[in-house]
Design a protein around this motif. Structure first.
Motif, PDB file in Angstrom:
ATOM      1  N   LEU A   1     -13.547  -0.549  -2.397  1.00 53.25           N
ATOM      2  CA  LEU A   1     -12.507   0.319  -1.839  1.00 53.25           C
ATOM      3  C   LEU A   1     -13.080   1.350  -0.876  1.00 53.25           C
ATOM      4  O   LEU A   1     -12.338   2.007  -0.153  1.00 53.25           O
ATOM      5  CB  LEU A   1     -11.756   1.018  -2.975  1.00 53.25           C
ATOM      6  CG  LEU A   1     -11.033   0.076  -3.940  1.00 53.25           C
ATOM      7  CD1 LEU A   1     -10.407   0.859  -5.085  1.00 53.25           C
ATOM      8  CD2 LEU A   1      -9.970  -0.737  -3.215  1.00 53.25           C
TER       9      LEU A   1
ATOM     10  N   TRP B   1      -5.668   7.420  -2.942  1.00 51.56           N
ATOM     11  CA  TRP B   1      -4.655   6.690  -3.706  1.00 51.56           C
ATOM     12  C   TRP B   1      -3.639   5.997  -2.798  1.00 51.56           C
ATOM     13  O   TRP B   1      -3.126   4.921  -3.139  1.00 51.56           O
ATOM     14  CB  TRP B   1      -3.933   7.657  -4.640  1.00 51.56           C
ATOM     15  CG  TRP B   1      -4.802   8.199  -5.726  1.00 51.56           C
ATOM     16  CD1 TRP B   1      -5.715   9.207  -5.612  1.00 51.56           C
ATOM     17  CD2 TRP B   1      -4.851   7.757  -7.082  1.00 51.56           C
ATOM     18  NE1 TRP B   1      -6.331   9.424  -6.825  1.00 51.56           N
ATOM     19  CE2 TRP B   1      -5.818   8.560  -7.740  1.00 51.56           C
ATOM     20  CE3 TRP B   1      -4.164   6.788  -7.807  1.00 51.56           C
ATOM     21  CZ2 TRP B   1      -6.112   8.404  -9.100  1.00 51.56           C
ATOM     22  CZ3 TRP B   1      -4.451   6.638  -9.158  1.00 51.56           C
ATOM     23  CH2 TRP B   1      -5.419   7.433  -9.785  1.00 51.56           C
TER      24      TRP B   1
ATOM     25  N   GLU C   1      -4.224   5.002   0.422  1.00 53.62           N
ATOM     26  CA  GLU C   1      -4.892   3.985   1.239  1.00 53.62           C
ATOM     27  C   GLU C   1      -5.281   2.750   0.431  1.00 53.62           C
ATOM     28  O   GLU C   1      -5.447   1.669   0.984  1.00 53.62           O
ATOM     29  CB  GLU C   1      -6.156   4.587   1.864  1.00 53.62           C
ATOM     30  CG  GLU C   1      -5.886   5.732   2.830  1.00 53.62           C
ATOM     31  CD  GLU C   1      -7.130   6.536   3.136  1.00 53.62           C
ATOM     32  OE1 GLU C   1      -7.186   7.136   4.232  1.00 53.62           O
ATOM     33  OE2 GLU C   1      -8.053   6.568   2.294  1.00 53.62           O
ATOM     34  N   THR C   2      -5.423   2.901  -0.870  1.00 55.89           N
ATOM     35  CA  THR C   2      -5.810   1.809  -1.757  1.00 55.89           C
ATOM     36  C   THR C   2      -4.639   0.848  -1.945  1.00 55.89           C
ATOM     37  O   THR C   2      -3.489   1.285  -2.033  1.00 55.89           O
ATOM     38  CB  THR C   2      -6.224   2.387  -3.129  1.00 55.89           C
ATOM     39  OG1 THR C   2      -7.364   3.221  -2.950  1.00 55.89           O
ATOM     40  CG2 THR C   2      -6.558   1.293  -4.117  1.00 55.89           C
TER      41      THR C   2
ATOM     42  N   LYS D   1     -11.552   5.033  -0.458  1.00 57.38           N
ATOM     43  CA  LYS D   1     -10.143   5.201  -0.088  1.00 57.38           C
ATOM     44  C   LYS D   1      -9.423   6.092  -1.098  1.00 57.38           C
ATOM     45  O   LYS D   1      -9.751   6.117  -2.283  1.00 57.38           O
ATOM     46  CB  LYS D   1      -9.457   3.840  -0.028  1.00 57.38           C
ATOM     47  CG  LYS D   1      -9.950   2.941   1.098  1.00 57.38           C
ATOM     48  CD  LYS D   1      -9.204   1.616   1.094  1.00 57.38           C
ATOM     49  CE  LYS D   1      -9.683   0.715   2.234  1.00 57.38           C
ATOM     50  NZ  LYS D   1      -8.996  -0.595   2.241  1.00 57.38           N
TER      51      LYS D   1
ATOM     52  N   TYR E   1      -5.795   1.179 -11.722  1.00 57.77           N
ATOM     53  CA  TYR E   1      -6.810   2.230 -11.852  1.00 57.77           C
ATOM     54  C   TYR E   1      -6.219   3.461 -12.529  1.00 57.77           C
ATOM     55  O   TYR E   1      -6.854   4.078 -13.409  1.00 57.77           O
ATOM     56  CB  TYR E   1      -7.339   2.582 -10.461  1.00 57.77           C
ATOM     57  CG  TYR E   1      -8.314   3.732 -10.426  1.00 57.77           C
ATOM     58  CD1 TYR E   1      -9.636   3.568 -10.832  1.00 57.77           C
ATOM     59  CD2 TYR E   1      -7.917   4.975  -9.945  1.00 57.77           C
ATOM     60  CE1 TYR E   1     -10.538   4.630 -10.786  1.00 57.77           C
ATOM     61  CE2 TYR E   1      -8.814   6.041  -9.887  1.00 57.77           C
ATOM     62  CZ  TYR E   1     -10.112   5.864 -10.311  1.00 57.77           C
ATOM     63  OH  TYR E   1     -10.999   6.909 -10.262  1.00 57.77           O
TER      64      TYR E   1
ATOM     65  N   ALA F   1      -4.348   0.619  -7.200  1.00 53.80           N
ATOM     66  CA  ALA F   1      -4.165   2.032  -7.534  1.00 53.80           C
ATOM     67  C   ALA F   1      -3.447   2.193  -8.870  1.00 53.80           C
ATOM     68  O   ALA F   1      -3.806   3.059  -9.681  1.00 53.80           O
ATOM     69  CB  ALA F   1      -3.388   2.739  -6.423  1.00 53.80           C
TER      70      ALA F   1
ATOM     71  N   CYS G   1       0.852  -1.190   0.000  1.00 51.72           N
ATOM     72  CA  CYS G   1       0.000   0.000   0.000  1.00 51.72           C
ATOM     73  C   CYS G   1       0.890   1.242   0.000  1.00 51.72           C
ATOM     74  O   CYS G   1       1.945   1.271   0.654  1.00 51.72           O
ATOM     75  CB  CYS G   1      -0.881  -0.023   1.247  1.00 51.72           C
ATOM     76  SG  CYS G   1      -2.153   1.226   1.302  1.00 51.72           S
TER      77      CYS G   1
END
Length: 400
Positions: A81, A86, A88-89, A84, A97, A94, A11
């Motif tokens: 998610l 960027w 915390e994802t 959340k 995505y 991230a 993370c």
């Protein structure tokens, strides 16, 4: 399915990690590169700049290009998610995505100037143009092996394909930075953390030839070396067919699509010697259907490989061997999680539906399958060993 306790995912919120650096610095930098290397309309520029401004503290939102073929699958994935941001994802989610948001911003799936336009085309073209000398040298080295194929020559071909994974345009843009050169197909044995090439070659040579699937990573030099491997497998009769699994649309900076394969073969035409022969054989393999190109949107969605749909499981199950290339595919394979470095590789990938060979140069803080104490010893020699693209893995699991 894994029969293992899953560790936490990597993370960006983990301070001081490569994951954090990727979210905070590298992803905005890639978006700025997309802006600089293409000619966009004002609306496209505005959307790209808005994406840059979101990182790292805005929550991830749903996709808005609602007519795109993958948007429903993406918007099913995002609610879990729960708003959340960027950091915390989970890092893999991230990143996937972000690259999908690049396509949304440039209008890849929408009528207009961005329709079907690869935002990374310039990088791919420059990377391909610069790789011909290396591919020629590798093709010349491999030529004698075609006349007398054996398990040992197949193992060497696998190592050629491995070290080509060092070239990664998302980390080292073409013409803009030095790429790692401490390990290569010429002198890389000292940088192999795990070498099960012989076991994989023995698996193939001790049984009748079948279909070999390759989960492809980067276009450019790596794809050229993968095509060299595919030609060897087909010409030497180690495989009846080779199926390349490619991305259905541009993903990351260099991830290969079917168009990249066609463009990757084109420079071989008109060449002399081993390189010209390779180009001719590849065209024949493609025309005959022995070399097959396959795409599936699963490879661009933010899921671990153990979440693959049944259609993919059934397809891969019919392969004699699946060769997985590259760091991002490896991260998907192991769920991009904090495995203890000495967790047995075969234990993690026991869910996989076919015999599996992973060829990966490490460019992230994800690792498994090392001997006890090996990580500590390598770290003393090279503190950046996990992310600097110098250290390779050849890991084989025959469990199915």
């Amino acid at each position: 399915m894994l029969n293992l306790t899953l560790p936490a995912p990597l993370c960006g919120a983990e301070h001081g990690t490569f994951a954090e650096d990727t979210i905070v610095r590298r992803l905005p930098g890639i978006a700025r590169q997309v802006l600089a290397e293409n000619t966009w309309q004002p609306a496209q520029q505005e959307r790209l700049e808005a994406l840059i401004a979101e990182i790292p503290h805005a929550p991830l939102r749903r996709l808005r290009d609602v007519t795109a073929p993958d948007v429903r699958a993406w918007n099913r994935a995002l609610p879990r998610l729960a708003g959340k941001d960027w950091l915390e994802t989970p890092w893999f989610v991230a990143e996937m995505y972000f690259f999908r948001r690049i396509l949304e911003a440039t209008g890849y799936y929408q009528p207009g100037t961005g329709l079907g336009q690869d935002p990374y085309a310039l990088q791919k073209q420059q990377g391909l143009a610069g790789c011909l000398p290396a591919v020629r040298a590798a093709a010349e080295r491999a030529q004698p092996w075609l006349a007398k194929p054996a398990a040992g020559s197949l193992a060497q071909m696998l190592k050629l394909s491995l070290w080509a994974n060092q070239v990664d345009l998302s980390l080292w843009p073409a013409g803009k930075a030095e790429r790692p050169d401490h390990a290569s197909w010429q002198h890389g044995e000292a940088f192999l953390l795990c070498d099960q090439a012989a076991e994989a070659a023995a698996h193939l040579t001790c049984q009748p030839p079948g279909r070999i699937d390759v989960l492809v990573d980067n276009a450019g030099q790596e794809l050229a070396f993968d095509l060299l491997l595919a030609d060897f497998l087909l010409t030497s009769r180690a495989a009846r067919r080779v199926r390349l699994h490619l991305k259905p649309h541009p993903t990351y900076v260099a991830d290969a699509t079917p168009l990249d394969v066609r463009e990757g073969v084109a420079p071989f035409h008109g060449q002399t010697g081993a390189l010209g022969g390779l180009g001719g054989r590849l065209e024949a393999h493609l025309d005959s259907g022995r070399l097959q190109l396959s795409t599936d949107y699963f490879w661009t969605l933010p899921y671990a490989a153990w979440e693959m749909p049944s259609r993919l499981q059934q397809s891969l199950k019919r392969a004699r061997l699946v060769i997985l290339k590259g760091d991002a595919n490896y991260r998907r394979l192991v769920g991009d999680r904090h495995w203890a470095f000495d967790t047995p590789f075969a234990q993690i990938v026991g869910y996989f539906p076919a015999p599996l060979l992973a060829l990966r140069v490490s460019k992230s803080e994800v690792m498994a399958g090392l001997a006890p104490g090996q990580a500590e010893a390598v770290s003393r020699k090279d503190p950046a060993w996990l992310t600097n693209g110098k250290w390779g893995l050849i890991q084989f699991s025959q469990r199915p």
